[in-house]
Design an enzyme around this catalytic site. Structure first.
Site, PDB file in Angstrom:
ATOM      1  N   PRO A 282     -37.483  19.119  -4.211  1.00 34.84           N
ATOM      2  CA  PRO A 282     -38.267  17.966  -4.678  1.00 34.84           C
ATOM      3  C   PRO A 282     -37.614  17.285  -5.879  1.00 34.84           C
ATOM      4  O   PRO A 282     -37.926  16.132  -6.169  1.00 34.84           O
ATOM      5  CB  PRO A 282     -39.614  18.583  -5.094  1.00 34.84           C
ATOM      6  CG  PRO A 282     -39.678  19.909  -4.409  1.00 34.84           C
ATOM      7  CD  PRO A 282     -38.258  20.371  -4.283  1.00 34.84           C
TER       8      PRO A 282
ATOM      9  N   ASP B 295     -25.655  -5.098  11.683  1.00 32.17           N
ATOM     10  CA  ASP B 295     -25.766  -5.457  10.266  1.00 32.17           C
ATOM     11  C   ASP B 295     -27.126  -5.167   9.661  1.00 32.17           C
ATOM     12  O   ASP B 295     -27.238  -4.624   8.580  1.00 32.17           O
ATOM     13  CB  ASP B 295     -25.447  -6.944  10.076  1.00 32.17           C
ATOM     14  CG  ASP B 295     -23.948  -7.170  10.093  1.00 32.17           C
ATOM     15  OD1 ASP B 295     -23.525  -8.320  10.231  1.00 32.17           O
ATOM     16  OD2 ASP B 295     -23.211  -6.185   9.952  1.00 32.17           O
TER      17      ASP B 295
ATOM     18  N   GLU C 194     -41.775  28.429  -4.997  1.00 30.72           N
ATOM     19  CA  GLU C 194     -41.846  27.420  -6.065  1.00 30.72           C
ATOM     20  C   GLU C 194     -40.489  26.810  -6.400  1.00 30.72           C
ATOM     21  O   GLU C 194     -40.408  25.754  -6.994  1.00 30.72           O
ATOM     22  CB  GLU C 194     -42.486  28.003  -7.319  1.00 30.72           C
ATOM     23  CG  GLU C 194     -43.999  28.087  -7.222  1.00 30.72           C
ATOM     24  CD  GLU C 194     -44.646  26.759  -6.886  1.00 30.72           C
ATOM     25  OE1 GLU C 194     -44.543  25.838  -7.704  1.00 30.72           O
ATOM     26  OE2 GLU C 194     -45.252  26.641  -5.807  1.00 30.72           O
TER      27      GLU C 194
ATOM     28  N   ARG D 266     -27.240  10.269  14.175  1.00 34.44           N
ATOM     29  CA  ARG D 266     -27.281   8.934  14.772  1.00 34.44           C
ATOM     30  C   ARG D 266     -26.037   8.115  14.420  1.00 34.44           C
ATOM     31  O   ARG D 266     -25.694   7.178  15.138  1.00 34.44           O
ATOM     32  CB  ARG D 266     -28.517   8.161  14.303  1.00 34.44           C
ATOM     33  CG  ARG D 266     -29.824   8.748  14.774  1.00 34.44           C
ATOM     34  CD  ARG D 266     -30.997   7.888  14.383  1.00 34.44           C
ATOM     35  NE  ARG D 266     -31.059   6.645  15.140  1.00 34.44           N
ATOM     36  CZ  ARG D 266     -30.640   5.476  14.732  1.00 34.44           C
ATOM     37  NH1 ARG D 266     -30.125   5.338  13.534  1.00 34.44           N
ATOM     38  NH2 ARG D 266     -30.729   4.418  15.504  1.00 34.44           N
TER      39      ARG D 266
HETATM   40  C1  9D3 Z   1     -45.688  22.548  -8.416  1.00 31.86           C
HETATM   41  C2  9D3 Z   1     -44.330  22.020  -8.484  1.00 31.86           C
HETATM   42  N1  9D3 Z   1     -43.759  21.739  -7.169  1.00 31.86           N
HETATM   43  C3  9D3 Z   1     -42.613  20.809  -7.346  1.00 31.86           C
HETATM   44  C4  9D3 Z   1     -42.946  19.424  -6.921  1.00 31.86           C
HETATM   45  C5  9D3 Z   1     -43.311  22.993  -6.561  1.00 31.86           C
HETATM   46  C6  9D3 Z   1     -42.753  22.852  -5.208  1.00 31.86           C
HETATM   47  C7  9D3 Z   1     -43.418  22.182  -4.197  1.00 31.86           C
HETATM   48  C8  9D3 Z   1     -42.882  22.114  -2.919  1.00 31.86           C
HETATM   49  C9  9D3 Z   1     -41.544  23.444  -4.920  1.00 31.86           C
HETATM   50  C10 9D3 Z   1     -41.020  23.382  -3.641  1.00 31.86           C
HETATM   51  C11 9D3 Z   1     -41.697  22.733  -2.641  1.00 31.86           C
HETATM   52  C12 9D3 Z   1     -41.149  22.689  -1.269  1.00 31.86           C
HETATM   53  N2  9D3 Z   1     -40.492  21.385  -0.994  1.00 31.86           N
HETATM   54  C13 9D3 Z   1     -39.220  21.313  -0.703  1.00 31.86           C
HETATM   55  O1  9D3 Z   1     -38.551  22.318  -0.624  1.00 31.86           O
HETATM   56  C14 9D3 Z   1     -38.616  20.015  -0.472  1.00 31.86           C
HETATM   57  C15 9D3 Z   1     -39.166  18.700  -0.528  1.00 31.86           C
HETATM   58  C16 9D3 Z   1     -40.477  18.203  -0.833  1.00 31.86           C
HETATM   59  O2  9D3 Z   1     -41.438  18.939  -1.091  1.00 31.86           O
HETATM   60  N3  9D3 Z   1     -40.658  16.858  -0.814  1.00 31.86           N
HETATM   61  C17 9D3 Z   1     -39.671  15.984  -0.521  1.00 31.86           C
HETATM   62  N4  9D3 Z   1     -38.447  16.386  -0.247  1.00 31.86           N
HETATM   63  C18 9D3 Z   1     -38.203  17.731  -0.249  1.00 31.86           C
HETATM   64  S1  9D3 Z   1     -36.729  18.422   0.069  1.00 31.86           S
HETATM   65  C19 9D3 Z   1     -37.287  19.958  -0.141  1.00 31.86           C
END
Ligand code: 9D3
Length: 229
Positions: A89, A169, A116, A154
């Site tokens: 995230p 384009d 987490e 793709r």
């Molecule tokens: C409470 C804090 N959280 C961070 C925003 C903890 C947390 C939430 C969800 C830690 C890891 C996750 C799992 N998400 C992913 O691994 C992840 C993800 C996402 O949650 N949203 C957008 N892109 C991605 S890429 C990997």
């Protein structure tokens, strides 16, 4: 082009990989996807891949040893052997220009997290490119990894075949505008009629209508895109 997916849940990918466009690309040998279970690199007797965070707090953290060992084993050690992407995230937001850059690699390693987060030393040692697919919370990186594979494949030469719209384009580069409204038969359904101009055969007028329609929907739905132009 080859993807190596490093995950605690390789089974999530199976149905997706059998799917039409990607399935065909894999069948014909244009794309290869190898799945690796991070748990296979667990070092302790309980096969643990996560542990409680130092300093306390909720949730679990992915351990450094299994993740680093898994990546180094898949890469065949050394820094070479594939571009490493970590799905988190905290990563940079995925967009079409980022997809185009990723597509220049002939091997990509996709490291998916759960829990987490990752022990910070994983980042310090592996120096991955970190990517997020948007500002919403997923249960893990697997769906994000599938989104990357889908978008990158793709663009791989030969994958789309004849009806290759990927390099037109209006679709390559940053998304600038939403597509115009489309219709097919019947001409009327529940009293809703297809716009007359699309039935006229007047290609100049049709092009103008589509241009107008595209600008109007972009203004209404995604004004942020027009600001960027
Ligand atoms: C409470 C804090 N959280 C961070 C925003 C903890 C947390 C939430 C969800 C830690 C890891 C996750 C799992 N998400 C992913 O691994 C992840 C993800 C996402 O949650 N949203 C957008 N892109 C991605 S890429 C990997």
């Amino acid at each position: 082009m080859r993807f190596d997916v490093l995950t605690l849940f390789p089974e999530i990918f199976q149905g997706y990989l059998d799917g039409s466009l990607l399935g065909r690309a894999i069948q014909t040998g244009l794309v290869e996807v190898q799945l690796h279970n991070i748990r296979d690199w667990a070092t302790d007797k309980h096969n643990s891949v996560d542990d409680r965070p130092f300093g306390g707090g909720p949730g679990m953290v992915l351990k450094v040893e299994p993740v680093v060992d898994c990546v180094e084993s898949v890469r065949g050690c050394g820094a070479a052997g594939g571009h490493l992407v970590m799905l988190t995230p905290q990563g940079r937001r995925l967009d079409q220009p980022a997809v185009e850059r990723l597509a220049e690699n002939d091997r990509i390693l996709l490291l998916c997290g759960r829990y987490e987060g990752f022990d910070e030393r994983i980042r310090e040692i592996l120096k991955p490119e970190e990517i997020s697919i948007g500002d919403f919370v997923l249960g893990g990186g697997e769906v994000a990894a599938m989104a990357i594979i889908d978008a990158v494949v793709r663009l791989a030469p030969g994958v789309l075949g004849e009806e290759d719209s990927s390099r037109e384009d209006s679709f390559s580069g940053p998304l600038r505008r939403l597509e115009f409204a489309q219709y097919t038969r019947p001409r009327e359904y529940r009293e809703l009629k297809v716009p007359e101009v699309l039935l006229s055969g007047n290609h100049e007028q049709i092009a103008r209508w589509r241009e107008q329609n595209s600008i109007e929907r972009t203004r209404r739905r995604r004004a942020d895109l027009l600001d960027k132009n």
